[in-house]
Design a protein around this motif. Structure first.
Motif, short mmCIF file in Angstrom:
data_model
loop_
_atom_site.label_atom_id
_atom_site.label_comp_id
_atom_site.label_asym_id
_atom_site.label_seq_id
_atom_site.Cartn_x
_atom_site.Cartn_y
_atom_site.Cartn_z
N SER A 1 0.84 -1.20 0.00
CA SER A 1 0.00 0.00 0.00
C SER A 1 0.87 1.24 0.00
O SER A 1 1.83 1.34 0.78
CB SER A 1 -0.90 0.01 1.25
N VAL B 1 -0.05 4.08 1.07
CA VAL B 1 -0.28 4.73 2.36
C VAL B 1 0.73 4.21 3.38
O VAL B 1 1.32 4.97 4.16
CB VAL B 1 -1.72 4.47 2.86
N PHE C 1 -5.57 7.36 -4.42
CA PHE C 1 -6.52 8.05 -3.55
C PHE C 1 -5.77 9.17 -2.85
O PHE C 1 -4.53 9.22 -2.87
CB PHE C 1 -7.14 7.10 -2.51
N ASP D 1 -5.51 9.46 0.33
CA ASP D 1 -5.07 9.05 1.66
C ASP D 1 -3.55 9.04 1.81
O ASP D 1 -3.00 9.47 2.83
CB ASP D 1 -5.66 7.70 2.05
N GLY D 2 -2.84 8.55 0.80
CA GLY D 2 -1.39 8.56 0.87
C GLY D 2 -0.83 9.96 0.90
O GLY D 2 0.13 10.26 1.62
N MET E 1 -2.36 12.58 2.09
CA MET E 1 -2.67 13.14 3.39
C MET E 1 -1.73 12.61 4.48
O MET E 1 -1.41 13.31 5.43
CB MET E 1 -4.12 12.84 3.75
N GLU E 2 -1.27 11.38 4.30
CA GLU E 2 -0.28 10.83 5.24
C GLU E 2 1.00 11.64 5.17
O GLU E 2 1.61 11.96 6.20
CB GLU E 2 0.00 9.37 4.89
#
Length: 529
Positions: free
Chosen positions: A442, A444, A481, A483-484, A486-487
């Motif tokens: 992943s 993320v 996406f 999400d990665g 935002m990480e």
């Protein structure tokens, strides 16, 4: 098959005259009749040896500029005849064919001609025909015939003759035959590979690769696996062409990691800033540029000091004494560099187990070439990843454009991400990596791991905040996406470089804008599996 078989007649035809005179004298001293061709015969006579020309055997002169000289029954009959077959012996007697017990041939220097940039016609002219035909004939008939194709086997041949009173054993002849067939296979592979490139055929129906044994390794990736290192004859600077100055033999894993390290550091040319890459298990644990080589090493080391222990250090400049002293401060498996000064060599000499490899040059990261990988039932072949990105190739996709410093760090991080196993996330700041996340299923998770490493190193250095704070982030492939992304933002990154091309690019761009990030698209992916 018979075992011991005497050597009474030898045919010698070589392009490499190294050791030829010595071999000729040793054979003549044993009463071996010498038969030869063209320049080889001239060289033997110049050494004071009696030689019979092949043209005396065949009854035909060498013709067509030497293209036709050995393709004749008097030669091939002497090589192929089975000495214990009554029909073969009768045919030899009927046609006056004399047995040839030893063939010493090395081929026209086709590979060398290609390597020095010969034109099409010159390369074609250096494709040997008679040589491979004789080698294959002699190797097939190894029950009776010795075939020597490498100058380094001359000593072994003479030792075998000495041990057996002028004869050779079947086991010895079998080993020679194996080497011979491997050589003709490698030669044909070189010709076919060159011709495919010359005519622009990227996917020929049949593809062959070949190598020459450079080192028998103690074991492979693990002690229960046997392994060896082969070179492909190319002049690309790197672990295969390097000169090992000191230290134990390289292991399988050392070679793999050293190659990864040197290919990465070569992204920073010798006339760029001094650069250092530290590799562990084929992934970079620290990469940096600096005003000096020492500074580059120290900054690379400070990315992940724990992983750097027992790692591989690659430099884009010749090693100097102060950098050698710093590297000597921890256990390092291998150092590879274009060179080293005398003071650096003296410092490393005290570290007997440290391997030092010197190459004299850096590989060209934009040079064409092929890579291949075996899979069950076949192998995959592709161009080497020579893709590179300059600032004017980038597309700013967010409301905020990167600052000049961010842009410089984005381009730096992108060079590193190209050499990190996918999924790859690289945090960088001021020309140094501060966190690397590699090989995760992943993206993320890769972003999170890189952030954890940045925080952990900050703690070790006694810094008040994560090294990722204010850093940029590179992703080898697009963020599917937000999400990665935002990480990375949560870790403190301020700018992002990624290929783009996701169905959700708009969503990712919107998230970057909301977080105040600058983001650029490269339009190029760097998967590395």
């Amino acid at each position: 098959m018979t075992d011991l078989h005497p050597v009474r007649r030898a045919l010698l035809s070589v392009s490499d005259k190294t050791g030829l005179a010595e071999l000729g004298h040793a054979l003549a001293a044993r009463g071996v009749e010498l038969v030869s061709t063209g320049g080889t015969a001239t060289a033997l006579r110049a050494a004071g040896l009696a030689v019979k020309d092949v043209s005396e055997l065949t009854g035909f002169p060498e013709m067509m500029d030497g293209r036709v000289k050995t393709l004749h029954p008097m030669v091939h009959g002497g090589l192929l005849a089975l000495r214990d077959d009554e029909g073969h012996v009768a045919a030899m007697e009927q046609h006056g064919i004399g047995a040839i017990d030893l063939l010493v041939v090395n081929l026209y220097p086709f590979e060398a001609t290609v390597a020095k940039g010969g034109d099409y016609d010159d390369c074609v002219e250096n494709i040997d025909i008679g040589g491979p035909a004789m080698i294959r004939a002699a190797a097939k008939n190894h029950a009776f015939v010795n075939v020597v194709i490498d100058t380094e086997d001359y000593a072994a041949l003479l030792a075998e003759l000495e041990a057996n009173d002028g004869s050779t054993s079947l086991a010895f002849r079998k080993r020679l035959a194996l080497t011979a067939y491997a050589r003709t296979a490698a030669y044909d592979a070189a010709v076919s590979t060159w011709l495919a490139g010359a005519i622009g055929e990227t996917t020929p129906r049949r593809r062959a690769f070949a190598g020459t044994l450079a080192q028998t390794l103690r074991y492979g990736e693990n002690p229960h696996q046997s392994a060896a290192f082969y070179t492909d004859g190319s002049a690309r600077p790197g672990v295969a062409t390097a000169r090992q100055v000191q230290g134990k033999e390289l292991s399988y894993n050392n070679i793999n990691d050293t190659d990864a390290a040197y290919e990465l550091v070569a992204e920073f040319a010798a006339n760029d800033a001094p650069a250092c890459a530290i590799i562990k298990h084929a992934n970079p644990c620290g990469v940096a540029v600096g005003e000096t080589l020492l500074q580059a090493y120290e900054r690379a080391f400070d990315c992940d000091r724990t992983s750097a222990f027992g790692g591989i250090v690659a430099l884009n400049r010749p090693l100097d004494a102060v950098t050698a002293q710093a590297i000597s401060g921890i256990f390092t498996e291998v150092v590879i560099a274009p060179g080293a000064d005398d003071a650096a060599l003296q410092i490393f000499a005290a570290k007997k187990n440290l391997r030092l490899m010197l190459t004299d040059a850096l590989p060209d990261p934009s040079a064409a070439g092929l890579t291949f990988r075996q899979v069950a039932g076949g192998f995959l072949v592709q161009d080497r990843d020579a893709g590179r990105i300059a600032q004017n190739d980038l597309k700013v996709v967010t409301k905020r454009a990167p600052t000049a410093q961010e842009m410089a760090d984005l381009l730096f991080a992108w060079k590193v991400a190209k050499h990190v196993k996918s999924n790859a996330i690289v945090y960088a700041r001021d020309g140094a990596t501060v966190g690397v996340g590699a090989g995760q299923m992943s993206r993320v998770d890769s972003a999170a791991i890189a952030a954890i490493k940045a925080q952990r190193m900050a703690d070790a250095l006694g810094l008040p905040e994560s090294l990722a704070k204010g850093a940029v982030v590179a992703s080898d492939a697009f963020f599917p996406f937000a999400d990665g992304l935002m990480e990375a933002a949560a870790a403190g990154a301020t700018a992002v470089i990624q290929p783009g091309g996701s169905m959700r690019d708009a969503e990712v761009i919107a998230a970057a804008d909301e977080a105040g990030l600058a983001m650029v698209f490269t339009g190029m992916r760097h998967f590395r599996h």
